[in-house]
Design an enzyme around this catalytic site. Structure first.
Site, PDB file in Angstrom:
ATOM      1  CG  HIS A 540      -0.232   0.271   2.522  1.00  0.00           C
ATOM      2  ND1 HIS A 540       0.718  -0.573   3.040  1.00  0.00           N
ATOM      3  CD2 HIS A 540      -0.330   1.304   3.392  1.00  0.00           C
ATOM      4  CE1 HIS A 540       1.160  -0.082   4.188  1.00  0.00           C
ATOM      5  NE2 HIS A 540       0.546   1.053   4.423  1.00  0.00           N
ATOM      6  CG  HIS A 555       0.893   5.616   3.477  1.00  0.00           C
ATOM      7  ND1 HIS A 555      -0.397   5.452   3.919  1.00  0.00           N
ATOM      8  CD2 HIS A 555       1.663   4.787   4.241  1.00  0.00           C
ATOM      9  CE1 HIS A 555      -0.414   4.593   4.922  1.00  0.00           C
ATOM     10  NE2 HIS A 555       0.816   4.161   5.123  1.00  0.00           N
TER      11      HIS A 555
END
Length: 635
Positions: A540, A555
Site C-alpha cells: 500500500h 501512501h
C-alpha cells in the site's frame, strides 16, 4: 520486493524440510541423548562408579549449556553482521549443521572405550565435543529461525511460513520417538531387556546427524530472502551493544521471561516420558505408540494454528493451550500403569505445545520491528537468538533435572521397572509433574500481565516504519543534475491539504510536507522520473527518489496496513527506473472501504530539509494524474 505478497512454495517447502531435520537433532539432543548417558554409556561399571560418572557428565552438560547461553546473543550478532552473496543465514546453517552433526555422532560413542580405561580423559574430550556441538548447533538454530522475518514482512505470511516449518519440525521431532527404540533394537547385538546396546545407540545418533546435515543443505539451496529497504534500515551492532539492544526491547524481555519458565517446565516432562515408559510402565517399546500418535496429533495442532489465531488472536490461543496442557498433567499424574490413560494424558499435554511455540515464535518475530521502531535499528538474528537461547536454557535445566532424577530415583544402567522402589517413583513423579507445573504457571502469569505485542500492535508498528521510510535515505550528490523538479499528482481525485488527512502523524507534518488526494479511481502513477527505492510487502506504499534527488513516499489509505496487501497491486520492483506518468500501482477502492478504512492517497516529501524550496502550484480542487502539484527547487 515480491509483487504478490507470498513466500514462494519452494522456499516454504525446503524450509519445512529443514525444520524436519533440525528438530530431529533437537529432540535427540534434548531427550534421547541423556537417556543414552544415564542408561547405556556405563553398563558394566560398578554401581557407584557408574553413578558417579553419570553425575559428572550431567553436571558437565548443564554447566556447558549455561556457559553457551551467554554466547548465544553474540552468535546472533555475528550472523547479523555476516554479509555474503548467499545472505546472512545460509552459510551458518550449513557450517553449523556440518560440524554439529559430526560432533553429535561422536558423542553417541564411548570414544574408543575411554569412558572406562581413562575416565578423566574421556570427560575432557566429552566436554570439548559437547561445547563444540552446542555452539555450532546454535549457529544453525539461530540462523534457521531468524530467516522468517527475512522471508516476509507480512505478519500473516510469517504465520504461514512458520506453520509450514512447524509441520516439518513436528514430524521430525516426533518421528524420532517413533523410530528410536525399533531402530536401536534393530542395530543392537543385545536387546538388554528391550533397551538396546551401545552399537544400536550409535547407529541411531549417526542417522540423526546425517538427516540434520542433508536437510540443512536443502534449506541453503531452496530458500530466498526478501530484499527491502526496511531490512536495510539497520546499523551494525557491536558486541558491547548486544545486551543493550535486548534489554531495551521490553516486549522481547517479558516474553523471554515467560517462555523461559514455560519451556523449562515442558522440557522436563517431555524428557522424562521415555523414562516413564521404561521404568514405570515397564515397556520402553510402547513409547513408539505415543510418539506415532504425537506425530499426527501434532500436525493437526500446527495446521489448526492459523485459523485459531485468526479467530481468537494469538494471545487467547496461548491461554487456551495452557489450560489443555494443565489438564493433561493432572491426568498423567494419576494414570499409573494404564497405557491408554497415559497416552490420553500425554496427548493432552502435547497438543498445546506446537500452538504455544508458534505464538511465541510469531511474537518474537514481530518484536524485530518493535525493537526497530523503539531503538532505531534492526537486529533480526540478534533478537531472534533469544528463542533458541531460551530453549537451550530449558534444555540445560531439563538435562540437569533428568540426570539427577535418574540417579535419585534409581533409574540408571541395569535398572528395570521391577527394581525401582516406591520412594524412587515418588521422587520421579514430583520431578516430572510437580516442578513443571510451578514453572509453567509462573510463565503464564508473566505472559498475562506483561506481554502486549499482538497482531494489531505489530501492524501499526510496520505502518509507522513505512511512514518514516525516507528519513534515512541518502542521495548521491552526483545524481543531482537538475535544480527544479516538477511534481505531478500521482492519482486523480480531490486535492486536499496535508493537515486535513485523518492520520495525525501525516497531518502534523512530522513525516514531511506534502498533500492528500481523495481518489476517484485506483490507478497510481509516478509523480516524477526517478527510481523506486522502497517497496513494501503490504503493497500500500511506495518510496521513490527522483533523478534530481527528491525523496517521496506515496501512501495509500489510513490503516490499510491491516489489509496485509489485499486489494493492492504493485507494477514496479525496488531499483526499477520509472518515468513521470508511468503506472506504478493499483488499488481496489471498494475493498478498502468495505474493510472500514479511509482510501485517501497521502504524499510526503521526506527529505524536505535538504531541499531549497517547495512551491505549491495547487492546494485544493479536482486534479488529474497529469496536473502539476508542486515545483521543487534543489540547488
Amino acid at each position: 520486493m515480491e509483487k504478490i505478497n507470498k513466500v514462494p512454495v519452494k522456499s516454504r517447502l525446503t524450509y519445512s524440510i529443514g525444520a524436519f531435520g533440525h528438530d530431529m537433532f533437537y529432540a535427540t539432543l534434548g531427550t534421547y541423548f541423556i537417556m543414552f548417558v544415564t542408561s547405556h554409556l556405563f553398563t558394566g561399571d560398578s554401581s557407584a562408579e557408574g553413578t558417579k560418572m553419570i553425575g559428572l557428565i550431567t553436571l558437565i552438560i548443564a554447566g556447558l549449556r549455561f556457559v553457551e547461553l551467554a554466547i548465544d546473543p553474540f552468535i546472533g550478532n555475528t550472523i547479523d553482521n555476516t554479509q555474503t552473496r548467499w545472505g546472512h543465514f545460509k552459510p551458518w546453517i550449513v557450517v553449523g549443521a556440518t560440524i554439529g552433526s559430526i560432533a553429535l555422532a561422536l558423542l553417541f560413542t564411548d570414544l574408543g572405550g575411554l569412558n572406562k580405561s581413562n575416565p578423566t580423559l574421556y570427560l575432557i574430550l566429552f566436554a570439548v565435543l559437547y561445547i563444540t556441538m552446542d555452539i555450532f548447533y546454535s549457529f544453525k538454530d539461530i540462523g534457521f529461525w531468524s530467516m522468517i522475518p527475512a522471508l516476509s514482512f507480512d505478519s500473516r505470511e510469517r504465520e504461514k511460513t512458520a506453520t509450514w516449518a512447524r509441520v516439518g519440525s513436528t514430524i521430525g521431532g516426533n518421528i524420532v520417538g517413533v523410530i528410536v527404540m525399533p531402530f536401536i533394537l534393530f542395530f543392537s547385538i543385545n536387546s538388554n531387556n528391550g533397551q538396546g546396546d551401545n552399537r544400536g545407540w550409535f547407529a541411531f545418533g549417526l542417522m540423526i546427524a546425517l538427516a540434520s546435515w542433508i536437510t540443512a543443505l536443502g534449506v541453503a539451496w531452496g530458500t530466498k530472502e526478501v530484499d527491502s529497504d526496511l531490512r536495510k534500515n539497520t546499523k551494525k551492532t557491536s558486541i558491547k551493544d548486544v545486551f543493550g539492544v535486548l534489554l531495551k526491547n521490553d516486549q522481547l524481555m517479558w516474553l523471554s521471561l515467560s517462555y523461559a519458565a514455560y519451556t523449562a517446565g515442558i522440557q522436563i516432562t517431555n524428557s522424562l516420558e521415555l523414562y516413564y515408559f521404561t521404568y514405570i510402565l515397564g515397556n520402553a517399546s510402547q513409547f513408539s505408540i505415543l510418539a506415532t500418535i504425537n506425530t499426527f496429533v501434532g500436525l493437526f495442532a500446527v495446521l489448526a494454528f492459523p485459523p485459531m489465531a485468526q479467530k481468537f488472536n494469538r494471545r487467547n490461543v496461548f491461554f487456551i493451550a495452557i489450560v489443555i496442557l494443565m489438564i493433561g498433567i493432572g491426568i498423567f499424574l494419576t494414570a499409573g500403569t494404564n497405557l491408554w490413560m497415559i497416552i490420553l494424558a500425554a496427548e493432552l499435554f502435547f497438543i498445546p505445545q506446537p500452538l504455544i511455540f508458534l505464538v511465541v515464535l510469531m511474537t518474537l518475530t514481530d518484536s524485530v520491528e518493535y525493537g526497530q521502531l523503539k531503538i532505531g535499528h534492526r537486529d533480526e538474528s540478534l533478537t531472534l537468538s533469544v528463542r533458541p537461547l531460551l530453549d537451550k536454557l530449558g534444555g540445560a535445566l531439563s538435562n540437569l533435572v533428568v540426570g539427577l532424577t535418574a540417579v535419585w530415583a534409581g533409574m540408571t544402567a541395569g535398572a528395570t521397572s521391577k527394581t525401582v522402589t516406591d520412594h524412587g517413583v515418588t521422587i520421579f513423579k514430583f520431578m516430572m509433574f510437580g516442578v513443571p507445573v510451578i514453572l509453567i504457571l509462573f510463565g503464564t502469569f508473566v505472559f498475562w500481565r506483561k506481554v502486549k505485542l499482538d497482531e494489531k500492535m505489530h501492524a501499526d508498528i510496520v505502518d509507522q516504519l513505512e511512514q518514516t521510510w525516507g528519513k534515512e535515505v541518502t542521495v548521491e550528490e552526483t545524481s543531482i543534475a537538475l535544480t527544479t523538479t516538477p511534481f505531478y499528482a500521482p492519482v486523480a481525485g480531490e486535492l486536499v491539504p496535508l493537515e486535513s488527512v485523518s492520520d495525525p502523524k501525516f497531518a502534523s507534518g512530522e513525516l514531511g510536507p506534502g498533500f492528500g488526494i481523495k481518489p476517484t479511481d485506483g490507478q497510481v502513477f509516478a509523480p516524477f522520473s526517478g527510481t523506486v527505492r522502497a517497496t513494501f510487502t503490504t503493497r500500500h506504499a511506495l518510496g521513490l527518489v527522483s533523478d534530481t534527488g527528491v525523496t517521496a513516499l506515496i501512501h495509500v489509505g489510513v490503516g490499510t496496513v491491516n489489509m496485509q496487501g489485499t486489494g493492492f497491486v504493485n507494477f514496479v520492483d525496488q531499483g526499477q527506473h520509472v518515468e513521470a506518468g508511468d503506472l506504478i500501482m493499483e488499488f481496489y477502492q471498494p475493498a478498502i472501504r468495505d474493510a472500514g478504512y479511509d482510501d485517501i492517497v497521502i504524499v510526503t516529501i521526506t527529505n524536505a530539509a535538504d531541499l531549497t524550496a517547495i512551491t505549491a502550484e495547487q492546494s485544493t480542487g479536482l486534479v488529474t494524474a497529469s496536473d502539476r502539484i508542486l515545483t521543487i527547487t534543489n540547488n
